[in-house]
Design a protein around this motif. Structure first.
Motif, PDB file in Angstrom:
ATOM      1  N   GLY A  19       0.783  -1.216   0.000  1.00  0.00           N
ATOM      2  CA  GLY A  19       0.000   0.000   0.000  1.00  0.00           C
ATOM      3  C   GLY A  19       0.822   1.277   0.000  1.00  0.00           C
ATOM      4  O   GLY A  19       0.297   2.359   0.223  1.00  0.00           O
ATOM      5  N   ARG A  20       2.132   1.160  -0.258  1.00  0.00           N
ATOM      6  CA  ARG A  20       3.003   2.331  -0.301  1.00  0.00           C
ATOM      7  C   ARG A  20       3.083   2.867  -1.725  1.00  0.00           C
ATOM      8  O   ARG A  20       3.066   2.099  -2.685  1.00  0.00           O
ATOM      9  CB  ARG A  20       4.413   1.958   0.173  1.00  0.00           C
ATOM     10  N   LEU A  21       3.173   4.178  -1.846  1.00  0.00           N
ATOM     11  CA  LEU A  21       3.288   4.790  -3.162  1.00  0.00           C
ATOM     12  C   LEU A  21       4.541   4.284  -3.842  1.00  0.00           C
ATOM     13  O   LEU A  21       5.636   4.357  -3.300  1.00  0.00           O
ATOM     14  CB  LEU A  21       3.327   6.318  -3.048  1.00  0.00           C
ATOM     15  N   GLN A  22       4.375   3.731  -5.051  1.00  0.00           N
ATOM     16  CA  GLN A  22       5.490   3.147  -5.782  1.00  0.00           C
ATOM     17  C   GLN A  22       5.986   4.081  -6.888  1.00  0.00           C
ATOM     18  O   GLN A  22       7.181   4.261  -7.047  1.00  0.00           O
ATOM     19  CB  GLN A  22       5.065   1.814  -6.382  1.00  0.00           C
ATOM     20  N   CYS A  23       5.050   4.652  -7.667  1.00  0.00           N
ATOM     21  CA  CYS A  23       5.462   5.582  -8.710  1.00  0.00           C
ATOM     22  C   CYS A  23       4.317   6.498  -9.105  1.00  0.00           C
ATOM     23  O   CYS A  23       3.156   6.231  -8.828  1.00  0.00           O
ATOM     24  CB  CYS A  23       6.008   4.852  -9.928  1.00  0.00           C
ATOM     25  N   VAL A  24       4.709   7.592  -9.746  1.00  0.00           N
ATOM     26  CA  VAL A  24       3.765   8.568 -10.272  1.00  0.00           C
ATOM     27  C   VAL A  24       4.012   8.624 -11.773  1.00  0.00           C
ATOM     28  O   VAL A  24       5.160   8.700 -12.217  1.00  0.00           O
ATOM     29  CB  VAL A  24       3.980   9.964  -9.641  1.00  0.00           C
ATOM     30  N   LYS A  25       2.924   8.560 -12.567  1.00  0.00           N
ATOM     31  CA  LYS A  25       3.041   8.559 -14.025  1.00  0.00           C
ATOM     32  C   LYS A  25       2.256   9.718 -14.618  1.00  0.00           C
ATOM     33  O   LYS A  25       1.248  10.146 -14.064  1.00  0.00           O
ATOM     34  CB  LYS A  25       2.519   7.242 -14.601  1.00  0.00           C
ATOM     35  N   ASP A  26       2.739  10.196 -15.756  1.00  0.00           N
ATOM     36  CA  ASP A  26       2.069  11.308 -16.424  1.00  0.00           C
ATOM     37  C   ASP A  26       0.905  10.820 -17.276  1.00  0.00           C
ATOM     38  O   ASP A  26       0.565   9.633 -17.269  1.00  0.00           O
ATOM     39  CB  ASP A  26       3.060  12.135 -17.237  1.00  0.00           C
ATOM     40  N   ASN A  27       0.324  11.722 -18.031  1.00  0.00           N
ATOM     41  CA  ASN A  27      -0.836  11.441 -18.862  1.00  0.00           C
ATOM     42  C   ASN A  27      -0.577  10.318 -19.876  1.00  0.00           C
ATOM     43  O   ASN A  27      -1.479   9.583 -20.250  1.00  0.00           O
ATOM     44  CB  ASN A  27      -1.266  12.724 -19.596  1.00  0.00           C
ATOM     45  N   ASP A  28       0.685  10.182 -20.329  1.00  0.00           N
ATOM     46  CA  ASP A  28       1.061   9.145 -21.296  1.00  0.00           C
ATOM     47  C   ASP A  28       1.583   7.887 -20.609  1.00  0.00           C
ATOM     48  O   ASP A  28       2.157   7.012 -21.262  1.00  0.00           O
ATOM     49  CB  ASP A  28       2.113   9.690 -22.255  1.00  0.00           C
ATOM     50  N   LYS A  29       1.437   7.821 -19.292  1.00  0.00           N
ATOM     51  CA  LYS A  29       1.886   6.711 -18.448  1.00  0.00           C
ATOM     52  C   LYS A  29       3.402   6.558 -18.411  1.00  0.00           C
ATOM     53  O   LYS A  29       3.923   5.479 -18.179  1.00  0.00           O
ATOM     54  CB  LYS A  29       1.193   5.411 -18.841  1.00  0.00           C
ATOM     55  N   ASN A  30       4.116   7.662 -18.638  1.00  0.00           N
ATOM     56  CA  ASN A  30       5.565   7.686 -18.445  1.00  0.00           C
ATOM     57  C   ASN A  30       5.839   7.976 -16.974  1.00  0.00           C
ATOM     58  O   ASN A  30       5.171   8.810 -16.375  1.00  0.00           O
ATOM     59  CB  ASN A  30       6.214   8.783 -19.301  1.00  0.00           C
TER      60      ASN A  30
END
Length: 58
Positions: free
Chosen positions: A32-43
Motif C-alpha cells: 500500500g506504499r506509493l510506488q510511482c507517479v506517471k504522467d498522462n502518457d503513463k511515463n
C-alpha cells in the motif's frame, strides 16, 4: 471546471485529472506504499523505493 480525484479504498489516490484534462496516475505496491507517479502518457515521473534499516545495530 473542476479537478477530478479517483481513489482506491484502503490504498489511496489512483489518479488526478486537472482542469485541462491532463491525468496523473499513482501506483502502489502490495504493502500500500506509493510506488510511482506517471504522467498522462503513463511515463514514470517519479519512483519511490523504501529501505528500512535493521533493528540490530551490532
Amino acid at each position: 471546471m473542476k479537478t477530478r480525484y479517483e481513489y482506491k479504498p484502503l490504498i489511496g489516490m489512483t489518479s488526478v485529472t486537472d482542469i485541462r484534462g491532463i491525468k496523473t496516475y499513482y501506483e502502489y505496491d502490495k504493502a500500500g506504499r506509493l510506488q510511482c507517479v506517471k504522467d498522462n502518457d503513463k511515463n514514470v515521473i517519479s519512483r519511490y523505493d523504501y529501505h528500512y534499516g535493521s533493528e540490530n545495530n551490532n
